[in-house]
Design a protein around this motif. Structure first.
Motif, PDB file in Angstrom:
ATOM      1  N   GLU A 152       0.950   4.924   6.580  1.00 36.62           N
ATOM      2  CA  GLU A 152       1.670   3.664   6.601  1.00 36.62           C
ATOM      3  C   GLU A 152       1.577   3.005   5.223  1.00 36.62           C
ATOM      4  OE1 GLU A 152       0.350   1.148   9.725  1.00 36.62           O
ATOM      5  OE2 GLU A 152       0.831   2.587  11.320  1.00 36.62           O
ATOM      6  N   GLN A 153       2.537   2.147   4.930  1.00 36.69           N
ATOM      7  CA  GLN A 153       2.557   1.444   3.649  1.00 36.69           C
ATOM      8  C   GLN A 153       2.747  -0.045   3.857  1.00 36.69           C
ATOM      9  OE1 GLN A 153       5.637   4.442   2.074  1.00 36.69           O
ATOM     10  NE2 GLN A 153       4.628   3.754   0.177  1.00 36.69           N
ATOM     11  N   ASN A 154       2.144  -0.834   2.973  1.00 40.95           N
ATOM     12  CA  ASN A 154       2.348  -2.273   2.988  1.00 40.95           C
ATOM     13  C   ASN A 154       3.696  -2.600   2.365  1.00 40.95           C
ATOM     14  OD1 ASN A 154      -0.242  -2.636   4.074  1.00 40.95           O
ATOM     15  ND2 ASN A 154      -1.174  -2.728   2.028  1.00 40.95           N
ATOM     16  N   ALA A 155       4.023  -3.871   2.349  1.00 38.24           N
ATOM     17  CA  ALA A 155       5.317  -4.304   1.817  1.00 38.24           C
ATOM     18  C   ALA A 155       5.479  -3.939   0.346  1.00 38.24           C
ATOM     19  CB  ALA A 155       5.470  -5.810   2.008  1.00 38.24           C
ATOM     20  N   ASP A 156       4.366  -3.918  -0.407  1.00 36.26           N
ATOM     21  CA  ASP A 156       4.442  -3.582  -1.826  1.00 36.26           C
ATOM     22  C   ASP A 156       4.381  -2.081  -2.076  1.00 36.26           C
ATOM     23  OD1 ASP A 156       1.828  -3.065  -1.185  1.00 36.26           O
ATOM     24  OD2 ASP A 156       0.955  -4.420  -2.675  1.00 36.26           O
TER      25      ASP A 156
END
Length: 325
Positions: A152-156
């Motif tokens: 998963e990845q954060n918004a940045d």
């Protein structure tokens, strides 16, 4: 009478002429399994030494982790049970935390031998490990994060591995914590069954290892870019090194410097072949780009240098000077 005189002369000569020097045999141990890809590379170095050192010095590989457990090998070297150790310093950082710098640096062995870094850290190895730092073989092999499921990845764009269990080791621990992963400590021999049972969901490892151990059966994603580099060092018990005649030391050292260059060049090409084979085996690249890649690499190298500063405060400024960017 003449025969008696001649025999006496021969006997006298035999007492004053030195006997031909016997070939010196050195016992070596690998920090990996005997049939492992890194051990096979070390065997290539040994072969070169034995060919050039015939009649002078011979290195015998007594085995790998099946002969002496990895965390006992440094002690075996210090105690003279073995003469040469080929292993990442990750296994003996308790004795010499400065060894951590080899995975953190982006420099090559050639650069470090030229800029004074090699001499500096060699002095530390002599003092703390009672060892001669012979060579850094197989450098330049990138380490990657391999996972059983896409991350998963954060918004940045930064990775968020909360809930992901990763097989870890001291060089990865802080970095993985920053990614919010759960660190799981285990021996290399435990990785396959741990992946099989879901005890771990991935690991950080040199890119060339996954296929060699059959981990590709469980690991489906490789996070790019690579970070760190393989830090396998070859060190010699200092008392044994000092006792060797100069011709033996020269053969060992000259061959080591040569093999540093050869092995690094070989792995630069081999890594590209490995990537293709991994793709054929179903391992998909999960490529971080732009800001996401910048965050990822900054976290990796930043955590490494922070750890070195904490563990080696007295040597940190010099290590950063020689091994930093």
């Amino acid at each position: 009478m003449r025969k008696t005189a001649l025999l006496a002369a021969v006997l006298l000569a035999s007492t004053v002429m030195p006997a031909a020097s016997a070939e010196i045999e050195l016992k070596a141990i690998s920090g990996f399994p005997k049939n492992y890809i890194f051990t096979r590379s070390f065997e290539s170095y040994i072969k070169k030494v034995n060919e050039r050192g015939a009649g002078v010095v011979k290195v015998t590989l007594i085995g790998g982790v099946e002969a002496i457990p990895p965390r006992q090998q440094a002690t075996a070297l210090r105690n003279g049970i073995v003469d040469i150790l080929y292993q990442p310093p990750n296994f003996y950082l308790g004795l010499i935390p400065e060894g951590d710098v080899f995975s953190a640096t982006k420099k090559t062995p050639v650069e470090l031998r030229a800029n004074g870094g090699w001499d500096f850290v060699s002095g530390v190895f002599k003092e703390k490990m009672k060892a001669h730092l012979l060579g850094w073989f197989d450098s330049g092999i990138g380490m990657n994060l391999f996972l059983s499921a896409p991350p998963e990845q954060n918004a940045d764009g930064a990775l968020n591995l909360k809930g992901v269990k990763l097989r870890s080791s001291p060089i990865f621990n802080e970095f993985f914590k920053e990614l919010r992963a759960t660190n799981v400590d285990m021996a290399p021999s435990e990785i396959y069954p741990a992946l099989e049972r879901g005890i771990i969901n991935g690991l950080g490892t040199p890119i060339i290892t996954v296929l060699d151990f059959g981990w590709d059966k469980f690991l489906r994603y490789r996070v790019d870019p690579a970070f760190f580099q393989a830090d396998v060092l070859t060190i010699v018990n200092i008392d044994k090194w000092n006792s060797l005649p100069e011709p033996a030391r020269k053969i060992l050292q000259d061959t080591a410097v040569e093999f540093e260059k050869e092995s690094r060049a070989y792995w630069q090409e081999e890594q590209q072949r490995v990537k293709k084979e991994q793709a054929e085996k179903g391992i998909k690249p999960f490529v971080l780009e732009g800001k996401a890649a910048e965050i990822f690499l900054k976290s990796a190298y930043g955590s490494s240098w922070a750890r070195i500063e904490k563990s080696s405060p007295n040597a940190f400024s010099k290590l950063r000077e020689y091994f930093g960017e």
